[in-house]
Design a protein around this motif. Structure first.
Motif, PDB file in Angstrom:
ATOM      1  N   ASP A   1       0.458  -1.093  -0.550  1.00  0.00           N
ATOM      2  CA  ASP A   1      -0.188   0.165   0.025  1.00  0.00           C
ATOM      3  C   ASP A   1       0.928   1.533  -0.049  1.00  0.00           C
TER       4      ASP A   1
ATOM      5  N   ARG B   1       4.977   2.399  -0.784  1.00  0.00           N
ATOM      6  CA  ARG B   1       5.412   3.030  -1.805  1.00  0.00           C
ATOM      7  C   ARG B   1       6.692   4.352  -1.090  1.00  0.00           C
TER       8      ARG B   1
ATOM      9  N   PRO C   1       1.308  -8.109  -8.132  1.00  0.00           N
ATOM     10  CA  PRO C   1       0.709  -6.522  -7.680  1.00  0.00           C
ATOM     11  C   PRO C   1       1.013  -6.631  -5.939  1.00  0.00           C
TER      12      PRO C   1
ATOM     13  N   SER D   1      -1.243  -6.305  -4.452  1.00  0.00           N
ATOM     14  CA  SER D   1      -2.624  -5.475  -3.853  1.00  0.00           C
ATOM     15  C   SER D   1      -3.851  -5.940  -2.934  1.00  0.00           C
ATOM     16  N   ARG D   2      -3.842  -7.125  -3.475  1.00  0.00           N
ATOM     17  CA  ARG D   2      -5.135  -7.718  -2.260  1.00  0.00           C
ATOM     18  C   ARG D   2      -4.929  -9.087  -2.649  1.00  0.00           C
TER      19      ARG D   2
END
Length: 591
Positions: free
Chosen positions: A262, A266, A490, A492-493
């Motif tokens: 997340d 970053r 990614p 991300s999930r």
């Protein structure tokens, strides 16, 4: 010229200003940040007044703590095995993971070391790799560019932490920054450092206890003393344990609370495409877990028009200090900070020390990474013979692994030397009895008698060739960023995992380099736990790490919250042959 005479030429706010050992040294210079916080720095200058390019570092390990005192086992290994490190230096000014000023000041450089916020002699709140730290580093670089003893050209240099934060600060493009030398530093805090394939590494929590709390500002009289200046390494204030705890973030707990990639990560990774200055990125073949992937990815993705990748072996505190590493750095900085026409700009973009058993290395230059002449070969996993076989040669079937049981597939023995150098990836078809699974993939080497051959890793003295990891629920691919040889997830999930369902997954294995001698064989082990060298009798311990070195160094994945046994110790099946052609992609090179 005397210290007093020099002081009339350049006024400073140093706590101590003296000339010794052929250098003018400004101890405890104050650099004031935009919020008024005073950071502490030491500056080493040539005795002769003048203007010099600056090599700067900013980090948490305390500028006044000698390498020998803070990291005694690493120093003993370094100095005893590599006498060139100490040659020509008293070693009195050696610090962990930054340049030795006695090796650089005589070449016409100024060296500045800054204690990061909350560490050493710099007060403040510790929040590693944060935007606040990056802003501090920007301010320090611009301060160094403006000093009367500076030419206005600044280079950043350092290993590990001092490499990682260079990716961040270079992407901010501070005024005066003219070149960056990033030696073994992760560039992606999630994928390279905190979560391997989505699996939490406990390294950072233990690192915080062993290497940060012991040098926090405010230890004062309870902390070490600089043997040269007599100043407290950790500031003049002596704070209580409660006050110290209030002045630092709980780094391990914060990382655990962010299981997906997340904005927190970053912020701690920098924007590589924004980097414009000349870049030297140096990675370690033995750096699986922290000191490898980021240097390769940083080289590939940095926006710099002038960038170079160098790859080597041995411990991560070694090559930076040896004549080999220092001469590379000197040529790089001489060219970009001094304008010396030394041919650096004609140097090939990629240089490798090709690794063979016994810590034997052979230099090779290349025009790109991966190496353009790579002969890629996808080998299938045969579940019956447990061999790596050519396409279409695997029997249909499956094998199992668990948290306690691994499975190993071997490449047939060859009567000639073979070389594998480059990125590695695996495509697996897996199912599990649980609602998730962790995949640990290890590339290994065995001699003609079946004994495993290990190598000096960046930290662990008995490391395998390479490693890769993937949590099954993190199997989603970033299709736009991925290549066949480098799958990118990614993170991300999480995707659902149903017991008994076969999933196709791509595992990124970190880059490697190994010459497989005739009679030896390459192998791939797939399991549900961290690799341990099964033949290791006496595991090495080190002063700055909690765990014994059993093959993975300190980069373990044993957090009971992240990996509860009831979920991750269950059986996982790898399906092979037929419609499920599990395989590994290897980068072979001509010999």
């Amino acid at each position: 010229m005397s210290s007093e005479a020099y002081r009339t030429v350049t006024e400073t706010n140093a706590r101590i200003d003296e000339v010794r050992d052929g250098m003018r040294i400004l101890w405890d210079v104050t650099i004031t940040m935009d919020d008024g916080l005073p950071l502490a720095a030491d500056v080493f200058l040539p005795e002769q007044p003048g203007q010099y390019p600056v090599l700067i570092s900013y980090g948490p390990y305390a500028k006044g703590l000698p390498f020998q005192e803070g990291y005694p086992t690493a120093w003993e290994a370094l100095s005893s095995s590599h006498p060139d490190v100490a040659e020509g230096s008293s070693c009195a000014y050696q610090n962990w993971e930054v340049v030795d000023p006695e090796k650089w000041v005589p070449h016409g450089y100024a060296v500045a070391r800054v204690d990061s916020r909350g560490c050493g002699r710099s007060p403040g709140y510790i929040e590693h790799f944060s935007a606040r730290e990056t802003a501090d580093y920007v301010a320090c670089i611009e301060w160094a560019a403006d000093q009367p003893w500076s030419t206005g050209k600044v280079g950043t240099s350092g290993v590990s932490y001092f490499g990682m934060n260079q990716w961040q600060v270079a992407s901010e493009r501070p005024r005066g920054l003219a070149a960056v030398c990033i030696w073994e530093g992760a560039s992606d805090f999630y994928r390279d450092a905190s979560h391997h394939g989505g699996i939490l590494s406990t390294f950072w929590e233990h690192w915080y206890d062993k290497q940060i709390k012991v040098v926090q500002y405010g230890l004062g009289d309870r902390g070490p003393v600089n043997p040269i200046t007599g100043l407290n390494v950790c500031g003049d204030e002596t704070l209580s344990d409660d006050q110290l705890a209030a002045n630092r973030s709980d780094f391990g707990a914060i990382i655990r609370s962010h299981p997906l990639l997340d904005d927190w990560y970053r912020e701690r990774s920098g924007v590589l495409e924004n980097i414009e200055v000349p870049l030297l990125s140096a990675g370690n073949w033995g750096g699986s877990g922290l000191h490898l992937r980021g240097n390769v990815e940083g080289f590939l993705r940095a926006g710099s028009a002038q960038k170079w990748l160098e790859m080597h072996g041995l411990e991560h505190w070694t090559t930076y200090y040896t004549d080999y590493g220092r001469q590379i750095q000197l040529a790089f900085f001489d060219h970009f900070l001094k304008g010396v026409d030394n041919g650096w700009d004609q140097r090939p973009p990629v240089s490798l020390l090709v690794r063979s058993p016994g810590e034997v290395y052979e230099e090779r230059a290349a025009s790109a990474w991966p190496l353009p002449e790579t002969a890629w070969q996808r080998l299938e996993l045969d579940p019956v013979r447990l061999d790596l076989v050519e396409k279409g040669g695997a029997e249909a079937g499956s094998v199992e692994f668990s948290g306690e049981q691994d499975v190993t597939f071997r490449l047939p023995v060859s009567d000639a030397d073979r070389e594998v150098s480059g990125p590695v990836s695996a495509k697996l078809f897996v199912s599990t009895d649980s609602d998730d699974a962790d995949i640990f993939l290890t590339v290994r080497l065995f001699d003609s008698e079946g004994k495993e051959v290990t190598f000096a890793g960046a930290v662990d003295p008995n490391a395998p060739i390479s490693m890769g990891w993937l949590r099954l629920s993190h199997r989603e691919l970033d299709e736009a960023a991925s290549t066949e040889w480098r799958p990118i997830h990614p993170h991300s999930r999480t995707l659902p995992v149903e017991a008994g369902t076969v999933y196709e997954v791509d595992v990124e294995v970190w880059p490697t380099c190994i010459v497989v001698p005739a009679g030896h064989t390459l192998a791939v082990t797939i399991g549900g736990r961290d690799y341990e060298n099964p033949e290791l009798k006496d595991a090495v311990t080190m002063s700055n790490f909690k765990n014994a070195m059993k093959g993975c160094g300190p980069f373990l994945h044993d957090d009971p919250i992240d990996r509860p046994a009831q979920r991750y110790a269950t059986r996982v099946r790898v399906h092979c042959g037929g419609e499920h052609r599990s395989s590994i992609l290897l980068p072979f090179q001509e010999r």
